[in-house]
Each structure stands twice: as C-alpha cells, then as structure tokens.
Design a protein around this motif. Structure first.
Motif, PDB file in Angstrom:
ATOM      1  N   TYR A   1     -30.518  28.204 -20.851  1.00  0.00           N
ATOM      2  CA  TYR A   1     -29.536  29.117 -20.267  1.00  0.00           C
ATOM      3  C   TYR A   1     -28.507  28.294 -19.484  1.00  0.00           C
ATOM      4  O   TYR A   1     -28.795  27.183 -19.025  1.00  0.00           O
ATOM      5  N   ILE A   2     -27.318  28.825 -19.329  1.00  0.00           N
ATOM      6  CA  ILE A   2     -26.244  28.044 -18.737  1.00  0.00           C
ATOM      7  C   ILE A   2     -26.301  28.121 -17.213  1.00  0.00           C
ATOM      8  O   ILE A   2     -25.985  29.138 -16.610  1.00  0.00           O
ATOM      9  N   THR A   3     -26.774  27.064 -16.613  1.00  0.00           N
ATOM     10  CA  THR A   3     -26.792  26.891 -15.165  1.00  0.00           C
ATOM     11  C   THR A   3     -25.790  25.798 -14.806  1.00  0.00           C
ATOM     12  O   THR A   3     -25.209  25.156 -15.688  1.00  0.00           O
ATOM     13  N   ASP A   4     -25.598  25.563 -13.517  1.00  0.00           N
ATOM     14  CA  ASP A   4     -24.687  24.489 -13.105  1.00  0.00           C
ATOM     15  C   ASP A   4     -25.151  23.135 -13.637  1.00  0.00           C
ATOM     16  O   ASP A   4     -24.336  22.318 -14.093  1.00  0.00           O
ATOM     17  N   VAL A   5     -26.461  22.902 -13.576  1.00  0.00           N
ATOM     18  CA  VAL A   5     -27.008  21.635 -14.071  1.00  0.00           C
ATOM     19  C   VAL A   5     -26.776  21.508 -15.579  1.00  0.00           C
ATOM     20  O   VAL A   5     -26.377  20.445 -16.076  1.00  0.00           O
ATOM     21  N   HIS A   6     -27.009  22.595 -16.299  1.00  0.00           N
ATOM     22  CA  HIS A   6     -26.812  22.573 -17.746  1.00  0.00           C
ATOM     23  C   HIS A   6     -25.338  22.368 -18.088  1.00  0.00           C
ATOM     24  O   HIS A   6     -24.993  21.602 -18.997  1.00  0.00           O
ATOM     25  N   ALA A   7     -24.459  23.063 -17.364  1.00  0.00           N
ATOM     26  CA  ALA A   7     -23.020  22.938 -17.615  1.00  0.00           C
ATOM     27  C   ALA A   7     -22.556  21.504 -17.383  1.00  0.00           C
ATOM     28  O   ALA A   7     -21.752  20.962 -18.151  1.00  0.00           O
ATOM     29  N   ALA A   8     -23.072  20.888 -16.315  1.00  0.00           N
ATOM     30  CA  ALA A   8     -22.696  19.503 -16.009  1.00  0.00           C
ATOM     31  C   ALA A   8     -23.168  18.560 -17.109  1.00  0.00           C
ATOM     32  O   ALA A   8     -22.444  17.626 -17.503  1.00  0.00           O
ATOM     33  N   ALA A   9     -24.379  18.789 -17.619  1.00  0.00           N
ATOM     34  CA  ALA A   9     -24.898  17.945 -18.696  1.00  0.00           C
ATOM     35  C   ALA A   9     -24.086  18.114 -19.971  1.00  0.00           C
ATOM     36  O   ALA A   9     -23.813  17.137 -20.685  1.00  0.00           O
ATOM     37  N   LEU A  10     -23.681  19.346 -20.265  1.00  0.00           N
ATOM     38  CA  LEU A  10     -22.836  19.580 -21.436  1.00  0.00           C
ATOM     39  C   LEU A  10     -21.505  18.846 -21.305  1.00  0.00           C
ATOM     40  O   LEU A  10     -21.008  18.245 -22.266  1.00  0.00           O
ATOM     41  N   THR A  11     -20.923  18.903 -20.118  1.00  0.00           N
ATOM     42  CA  THR A  11     -19.643  18.226 -19.892  1.00  0.00           C
ATOM     43  C   THR A  11     -19.777  16.722 -20.056  1.00  0.00           C
ATOM     44  O   THR A  11     -18.923  16.058 -20.652  1.00  0.00           O
ATOM     45  N   GLU A  12     -20.876  16.178 -19.525  1.00  0.00           N
ATOM     46  CA  GLU A  12     -21.066  14.722 -19.551  1.00  0.00           C
ATOM     47  C   GLU A  12     -21.468  14.206 -20.928  1.00  0.00           C
ATOM     48  O   GLU A  12     -20.968  13.171 -21.395  1.00  0.00           O
ATOM     49  N   HIS A  13     -22.370  14.922 -21.599  1.00  0.00           N
ATOM     50  CA  HIS A  13     -22.961  14.398 -22.831  1.00  0.00           C
ATOM     51  C   HIS A  13     -22.494  15.109 -24.101  1.00  0.00           C
ATOM     52  O   HIS A  13     -22.752  14.624 -25.203  1.00  0.00           O
ATOM     53  N   GLY A  14     -21.816  16.234 -23.947  1.00  0.00           N
ATOM     54  CA  GLY A  14     -21.495  17.035 -25.120  1.00  0.00           C
ATOM     55  C   GLY A  14     -22.731  17.771 -25.614  1.00  0.00           C
ATOM     56  O   GLY A  14     -23.816  17.617 -25.065  1.00  0.00           O
ATOM     57  N   PRO A  15     -22.596  18.583 -26.646  1.00  0.00           N
ATOM     58  CA  PRO A  15     -23.740  19.346 -27.148  1.00  0.00           C
ATOM     59  C   PRO A  15     -24.818  18.462 -27.760  1.00  0.00           C
ATOM     60  O   PRO A  15     -24.522  17.436 -28.378  1.00  0.00           O
ATOM     61  N   SER A  16     -26.059  18.881 -27.587  1.00  0.00           N
ATOM     62  CA  SER A  16     -27.181  18.229 -28.265  1.00  0.00           C
ATOM     63  C   SER A  16     -27.324  18.843 -29.661  1.00  0.00           C
ATOM     64  O   SER A  16     -26.683  19.843 -29.985  1.00  0.00           O
ATOM     65  N   PRO A  17     -28.196  18.282 -30.484  1.00  0.00           N
ATOM     66  CA  PRO A  17     -28.403  18.871 -31.816  1.00  0.00           C
ATOM     67  C   PRO A  17     -29.020  20.263 -31.804  1.00  0.00           C
ATOM     68  O   PRO A  17     -29.051  20.925 -32.851  1.00  0.00           O
ATOM     69  N   VAL A  18     -29.528  20.733 -30.648  1.00  0.00           N
ATOM     70  CA  VAL A  18     -30.160  22.060 -30.600  1.00  0.00           C
ATOM     71  C   VAL A  18     -29.314  23.075 -29.841  1.00  0.00           C
ATOM     72  O   VAL A  18     -29.775  24.181 -29.556  1.00  0.00           O
ATOM     73  N   HIS A  19     -28.069  22.742 -29.541  1.00  0.00           N
ATOM     74  CA  HIS A  19     -27.172  23.719 -28.933  1.00  0.00           C
ATOM     75  C   HIS A  19     -26.606  24.653 -30.008  1.00  0.00           C
ATOM     76  O   HIS A  19     -26.480  24.286 -31.177  1.00  0.00           O
ATOM     77  N   ARG A  20     -26.283  25.875 -29.574  1.00  0.00           N
ATOM     78  CA  ARG A  20     -25.735  26.890 -30.470  1.00  0.00           C
ATOM     79  C   ARG A  20     -24.211  26.808 -30.450  1.00  0.00           C
ATOM     80  O   ARG A  20     -23.575  27.066 -29.431  1.00  0.00           O
ATOM     81  N   MET A  21     -23.647  26.468 -31.588  1.00  0.00           N
ATOM     82  CA  MET A  21     -22.221  26.189 -31.639  1.00  0.00           C
ATOM     83  C   MET A  21     -21.355  27.444 -31.618  1.00  0.00           C
ATOM     84  O   MET A  21     -20.137  27.345 -31.484  1.00  0.00           O
ATOM     85  N   ARG A  22     -21.944  28.628 -31.727  1.00  0.00           N
ATOM     86  CA  ARG A  22     -21.153  29.855 -31.604  1.00  0.00           C
ATOM     87  C   ARG A  22     -20.781  30.151 -30.153  1.00  0.00           C
ATOM     88  O   ARG A  22     -19.885  30.965 -29.906  1.00  0.00           O
ATOM     89  N   PHE A  23     -21.470  29.534 -29.194  1.00  0.00           N
ATOM     90  CA  PHE A  23     -21.192  29.808 -27.788  1.00  0.00           C
ATOM     91  C   PHE A  23     -19.949  29.027 -27.349  1.00  0.00           C
ATOM     92  O   PHE A  23     -19.822  27.833 -27.606  1.00  0.00           O
ATOM     93  N   VAL A  24     -19.032  29.721 -26.673  1.00  0.00           N
ATOM     94  CA  VAL A  24     -17.739  29.122 -26.355  1.00  0.00           C
ATOM     95  C   VAL A  24     -17.882  27.929 -25.432  1.00  0.00           C
ATOM     96  O   VAL A  24     -17.138  26.940 -25.560  1.00  0.00           O
TER      97      VAL A  24
END
Length: 230
Positions: free
Chosen positions: A186-209
């Motif tokens: 789920y998108i938390t501040d920690v998760h959002a920061a990791a997405l910004t830093e590392h980009g999506p992982s192979p298990v992220h859902r690409m339909r989510f904006v």
C-alpha cells in the motif's frame, strides 16, 4: 439476488453470526462468505478468500473480526482456527501482471468468483462484502461492511489478508529496498519515497498512476503537459 429471502430479517444487535442464522432459519445452507485483500495496493498480488463455517458452536471462531481490525498475531490465530473449523475454504492469488491486464475491478470480481468455485463444498448462498458479484451460480447478498458484520465474510477476509501478508513478506526478502513487509504494497510515505528513489520493482502494478510516474511514464503532478506531445 440483492436482498435476504422473503421473511428473513437480521436484527442490528444480532452479532457477527446473525446473517448465517437468519439464512439457516429458512433452510438455506451451506453459506459461503468471500472477500479480498490487496485491491488498493500498488504492488504485489490480489488475494481472495472464501469460507463456509459450520452451524452452532463449531463455527464460532474465537476473536474473529474484520481482518483490518485485528493485529497480525490475532489474524494468525484466527486463520488457524478458520482452517481447522471451516467446512470448506479456499484462497486465490491473482498476480500483479493479471491485475494490470484485467484492471483492478475485473480482477477483483474474477478472484472472488474463483475463490467460490474452488470450495470443496458447493454453497447454496454466498455473502459478499460491499458489492454484488454475479456469475457465482447461486443466490447471494452484498452486505455493507460485510467483513465487520457477517462471520463467513470476516473469515474469508482473514484467509485473504494472512495469505497476502505472507506473500508480501516473501517479496520483501527479494526486494528489501521497498519495505514490503511493513506496508504490504500500500502507498505510504516510506513506500512513496522508495518508489521515487528506486523506481518500480518487478512486482509493482503499472496501472497505478503513482507507479507510472515513478517509471517516468506519467508526468508528475506539478509538471506542465506539453500540448504538442499530447
């Protein structure tokens, strides 16, 4: 069906097992509950659970409640009790790739159908959480906040949530930079920061904006859109 059978009523103070008792008074059983976990997460799979609890004391699961209201340890205890007591239960895992391919609503409905179809005991009636699900092959009722007011739906929610949390713990070991074990995708501040830093992982859902933005496929909220490019 979008309402209880004629003459069946559930009092507001009937408790968690009131819906099942009302249906059984009209000779309707077995009764299955079905629910999902992970619909709003932007990483990892969607998981659906289904459960048929027996009548009477055998079907009373100590501490059972909506899985979101229970601690992790309490959910695990309920999970063990549900598996031990249920007349039938099932869990369906829908991968993040299939969620992307189908879209979340279609994937969600399909997961709920599959969970009911996989039950070893065919239900005569199905209770669903919040919205009706067609294609189940038997009558059913959508129950508002069903995972809080109907035991078989609560049981299904626990099965789905515990299964999905275990999967997210395993995914955390593969991609520790995202802390999946804590926020479960789920998108938390920690998760959002990791997405910004590392980009999506192979298990992220690409339909989510938010995932598409992290992948550079969507403009950031404060970025102007090039009218020529669009």
């Amino acid at each position: 069906m979008s309402e209880l059978p004629r003459g069946a009523t559930v009092r507001k103070d009937a408790g968690l097992y009131g819906y099942e008792r009302a249906l059984r008074r009209h000779g309707i059983e077995p009764i299955a509950g079905v629910d999902e976990a992970g619909r709003g997460a932007c990483a990892g799979p969607l998981v659906a659970g289904a459960a048929i609890l027996p009548a009477g004391k055998a079907g009373i699961v100590p501490g059972l409640a909506d899985s979101k209201l229970l601690t992790e340890k309490a959910r695990e205890r309920c999970y063990d009790q549900i598996v031990r007591r249920a007349l039938a239960w099932s869990v369906v895992v829908v991968s993040h790739e299939e969620c992307d391919r189908l879209g979340m609503h279609v994937a969600n409905v399909e997961a709920l159908r599959r969970a009911v179809a996989l039950l070893d005991l065919s239900p005569a009636y199905v209770l669903t959480d919040g919205f009706p699900v067609d294609g189940l092959g038997v009558p059913g009722l959508a129950v508002w906040k069903g995972d809080r007011v109907a035991a078989c739906i609560s049981a299904a929610s626990v099965l789905a949530k515990v299964t999905r949390d275990r999967i997210m713990h395993d995914l955390d070991a593969q991609w520790p930079a995202y802390d999946f074990k804590t926020h479960k995708g789920y998108i938390t501040d920690v998760h959002a920061a990791a997405l910004t830093e590392h980009g999506p992982s192979p298990v992220h859902r690409m339909r989510f904006v938010n995932v598409r933005r992290a992948a550079g496929l969507e403009p950031l909220p404060d970025e102007p859109v090039d009218p020529v490019a669009s």
